[in-house]
Motif scaffolding. Structure first.
Motif, PDB file in Angstrom:
ATOM      1  N   ILE A 103      46.107   8.890   6.090  1.00  0.00           N
ATOM      2  CA  ILE A 103      45.763   7.596   5.510  1.00  0.00           C
ATOM      3  C   ILE A 103      44.291   7.648   5.109  1.00  0.00           C
ATOM      4  CG2 ILE A 103      45.422   5.134   5.964  1.00  0.00           C
ATOM      5  CD1 ILE A 103      48.291   5.818   5.645  1.00  0.00           C
ATOM      6  N   LYS A 104      43.998   7.194   3.889  1.00  0.00           N
ATOM      7  CA  LYS A 104      42.614   7.120   3.419  1.00  0.00           C
ATOM      8  C   LYS A 104      42.312   5.670   3.067  1.00  0.00           C
ATOM      9  CE  LYS A 104      39.380   9.330   0.193  1.00  0.00           C
ATOM     10  NZ  LYS A 104      39.236  10.311  -0.905  1.00  0.00           N
ATOM     11  N   ILE A 105      41.234   5.132   3.650  1.00  0.00           N
ATOM     12  CA  ILE A 105      40.884   3.727   3.479  1.00  0.00           C
ATOM     13  C   ILE A 105      39.638   3.623   2.614  1.00  0.00           C
ATOM     14  CG2 ILE A 105      40.270   1.582   4.661  1.00  0.00           C
ATOM     15  CD1 ILE A 105      41.655   2.647   7.147  1.00  0.00           C
ATOM     16  N   SER A 106      39.700   2.776   1.596  1.00  0.00           N
ATOM     17  CA  SER A 106      38.533   2.530   0.745  1.00  0.00           C
ATOM     18  C   SER A 106      37.532   1.687   1.520  1.00  0.00           C
ATOM     19  CB  SER A 106      38.937   1.808  -0.538  1.00  0.00           C
ATOM     20  OG  SER A 106      37.795   1.412  -1.259  1.00  0.00           O
ATOM     21  N   PHE A 108      35.094  -0.162   0.597  1.00  0.00           N
ATOM     22  CA  PHE A 108      34.589  -1.375  -0.048  1.00  0.00           C
ATOM     23  C   PHE A 108      35.640  -2.475  -0.243  1.00  0.00           C
ATOM     24  CE2 PHE A 108      31.879   2.088  -1.952  1.00  0.00           C
ATOM     25  CZ  PHE A 108      30.862   1.926  -1.033  1.00  0.00           C
ATOM     26  N   ASP A 109      36.921  -2.102  -0.224  1.00  0.00           N
ATOM     27  CA  ASP A 109      37.937  -3.152  -0.349  1.00  0.00           C
ATOM     28  C   ASP A 109      39.035  -3.042   0.705  1.00  0.00           C
ATOM     29  OD1 ASP A 109      39.475  -1.007  -1.210  1.00  0.00           O
ATOM     30  OD2 ASP A 109      39.396  -1.571  -3.325  1.00  0.00           O
ATOM     31  N   GLY A 110      38.949  -2.021   1.572  1.00  0.00           N
ATOM     32  CA  GLY A 110      39.911  -1.876   2.655  1.00  0.00           C
ATOM     33  C   GLY A 110      41.282  -1.407   2.232  1.00  0.00           C
ATOM     34  N   GLU A 111      41.440  -0.992   0.974  1.00  0.00           N
ATOM     35  CA  GLU A 111      42.741  -0.539   0.496  1.00  0.00           C
ATOM     36  C   GLU A 111      43.133   0.781   1.166  1.00  0.00           C
ATOM     37  OE1 GLU A 111      44.988   0.690  -3.692  1.00  0.00           O
ATOM     38  OE2 GLU A 111      42.855   0.152  -3.674  1.00  0.00           O
ATOM     39  N   LYS A 112      44.366   0.825   1.683  1.00  0.00           N
ATOM     40  CA  LYS A 112      44.862   2.021   2.357  1.00  0.00           C
ATOM     41  C   LYS A 112      45.781   2.795   1.417  1.00  0.00           C
ATOM     42  CE  LYS A 112      44.746   0.196   7.081  1.00  0.00           C
ATOM     43  NZ  LYS A 112      45.534  -0.071   8.313  1.00  0.00           N
ATOM     44  N   LYS A 113      45.582   4.094   1.377  1.00  0.00           N
ATOM     45  CA  LYS A 113      46.433   4.955   0.565  1.00  0.00           C
ATOM     46  C   LYS A 113      46.945   6.099   1.420  1.00  0.00           C
ATOM     47  CE  LYS A 113      44.354   4.085  -3.983  1.00  0.00           C
ATOM     48  NZ  LYS A 113      43.702   4.702  -5.172  1.00  0.00           N
ATOM     49  N   ALA A 114      48.273   6.253   1.439  1.00  0.00           N
ATOM     50  CA  ALA A 114      48.878   7.373   2.158  1.00  0.00           C
ATOM     51  C   ALA A 114      48.855   8.600   1.263  1.00  0.00           C
ATOM     52  CB  ALA A 114      50.301   7.029   2.566  1.00  0.00           C
ATOM     53  N   GLY A 115      48.683   9.766   1.868  1.00  0.00           N
ATOM     54  CA  GLY A 115      48.637  10.995   1.090  1.00  0.00           C
ATOM     55  C   GLY A 115      48.756  12.210   1.976  1.00  0.00           C
ATOM     56  N   ILE A 136      44.567  11.510  10.110  1.00  0.00           N
ATOM     57  CA  ILE A 136      45.994  11.643  10.410  1.00  0.00           C
ATOM     58  C   ILE A 136      46.608  10.244  10.511  1.00  0.00           C
ATOM     59  CG2 ILE A 136      47.689  12.575  12.009  1.00  0.00           C
ATOM     60  CD1 ILE A 136      46.051  14.700  10.596  1.00  0.00           C
ATOM     61  N   ASP A 137      47.732  10.061   9.872  1.00  0.00           N
ATOM     62  CA  ASP A 137      48.382   8.750   9.833  1.00  0.00           C
ATOM     63  C   ASP A 137      48.539   8.191  11.247  1.00  0.00           C
ATOM     64  OD1 ASP A 137      49.950   6.534   9.404  1.00  0.00           O
ATOM     65  OD2 ASP A 137      51.293   7.524   7.999  1.00  0.00           O
TER      66      ASP A 137
END
Length: 455
Positions: A103-106, A108-115, A136-137
């Protein structure tokens, strides 16, 4: 040799061809039939690199991917059958194997992206996600921790990666602020909150970051602060920490931009309180703003005393000499009431009043009547008024000695002589023979009708 011994665990890999065996009992490599088939060339374990590539590129379901990784992880470790093969995979190849669910979290806006990421580009500690590092997720729970340990993921980024990521985030934030945003206030608050969390995390890693890396930040504007509802960026030496006492009348907070305390920022060079040198630099650059921040002339004079007592410079530079940072006083007469006024002026425009008669006679800008400040003003470039007044006397009529008036004056001079030559009555040093000047051998008093010109 195109087949593998039937194994229930291998069924999760659809690209493997397993031997179809009619018996309910599976064949193992230790069984009689298994040993015979292996001797013919039948395979037992698939190559590790093929399994990792499959988990990296060909699995769309995270559940199946985790099952594949668990199969491999059980056979890794100090005594695992895949350990040597895994250790031989080079860095370049490992960077291509993106099989770790992250999981990668931005910030500045808290957006989570799985990858999916390589074990070399992700971390196992969730707390470093505040800086935008893939972790790690967390939904994998203990399974994720086991996989991270077995596949040798780093817990947290190394110091060099931390500093590099910090500067990248600063650059990104500045670009966001310069772009046209519909709600800049929300963006500004998000950026301030993000860097507060970032500095808090970096404070836990400060001991790991070498001194030379920290010194790289001394001249970089990476600390955000809200100024007139806009985010501005400052070097560590340009800001100070907020006072821990909410009721304290902090001079530092009145004059400088302040930020919340952070061990990381302290290591980078942010100080708790402004030094005399810091205050003096601001007084030279923007004296009016300092006076406005301090609000009263008394507080400004207090800082002038502080600067005069502990001079934060080795020599008087043209910048200091030409800056209007000194307090100057003048007297205006309105409705027969004398009223003293103050202003900020350049040293050359201010006079030190060492002769009260001249001070009353000429409407000049005056230095504060304090010996320490008078010496400081003289050092910067102010002049003693007694040295600037040109005295000329035109005597009219006959001169007379030993009159009642001259005798009374001489008597008064002799009476006051010890006081006149006392070093405590003036900020200027007395000449070596000061007392002898008032001796009868050197002093003559005449009475005459005269008109005195002073210029």
């Amino acid at each position: 040799n195109e087949l593998y011994l039937p194994d229930r665990d291998l069924r999760i890999f659809p690209f493997l061809r397993l031997l179809q065996w009619p018996s309910q009992d599976e064949i193992t490599e230790r069984s009689q039939n298994g040993r015979f088939l292996v001797s013919l060339g039948m395979k037992v374990l698939p190559p590790l690199i093929e399994l990792l590539r499959f988990a990296s590129d060909q699995v769309s379901d995270n559940t199946m991917r985790v099952q594949c990784l668990e199969y491999v992880s059980k056979r890794l470790g100090s005594n695992g059958v895949y350990q040597q093969e895994y250790s031989r995979i080079g860095k370049a190849e490992r960077l291509k194997l993106n099989f770790m669910p992250c999981i990668k979290i931005s910030p500045f806006d808290g957006e989570k992206k799985a990858g999916l990421y390589s074990v070399l580009t992700c971390c196992s500690e969730e707390r470093c996600s505040v800086m935008g590092f893939p972790v790690i997720d967390p939904s994998l729970g203990d399974t994720g921790k086991v996989l991270a340990n077995i596949f040798q993921c780093v817990k947290e980024p190394d110091p060099g990666a931390l500093i590099q990521q910090l500067l990248l985030l600063v650059s990104t934030a500045k670009q966001l602020l310069t772009s046209k945003q519909s709600n800049r206030k929300i963006l500004a608050n998000n950026i301030l909150k993000a860097f507060s969390d970032i500095f808090q995390y970096l404070s836990t890693r400060t001991a790991d970051i070498p001194g030379p890396m920290m010194r790289q930040l001394e001249n970089i504007e990476f600390i955000p602060s809200l100024v007139n509802d806009e985010v501005e960026w400052f070097r560590p030496q340009a800001v100070f920490f907020k006072s821990s006492n909410d009721n304290a009348d902090s001079v530092t907070e009145s004059l400088f931009h302040v930020v919340d305390f952070s061990p990381f920022l302290a290591a980078a060079g942010v100080k708790q309180d402004a030094s005399t040198k810091d205050i003096f630099r601001l007084m030279i650059e923007s004296p009016k703003s300092v006076l406005m921040a301090l609000k009263t002339e008394d507080r400004y004079r207090m800082f002038l005393r502080r600067v005069a007592a502990h001079r934060p410079f080795q020599s008087v530079t043209p910048e200091i000499r030409n800056s209007p940072f000194l307090l100057a006083y003048s007297t205006s007469t309105e409705n027969s009431n004398d009223k003293s006024q103050y202003e900020l002026a350049v040293a050359k425009d201010i006079y030190i009043i060492d002769n009260s008669f001249f001070g009353r006679m000429f409407p000049v800008k005056r230095a504060p009547p304090e010996s320490d400040l008078e010496e400081f003003y003289a050092l910067i470039g102010s002049k003693y008024i007694s040295k600037e007044v040109d005295k000329k006397f035109d005597v009219i009529g006959a001169r007379r000695r030993e009159t009642a008036l001259t005798s009374a004056l001489l008597e008064r001079i002799h009476e006051r002589c010890p006081l006149l030559v006392s070093p405590s009555i003036t900020s200027r040093p007395l000449v070596g023979n000061a007392a002898s000047i008032l001796d009868d051998k050197h002093l003559e008093v005449y009475e005459a009708v005269s008109y005195t010109h002073l210029t």
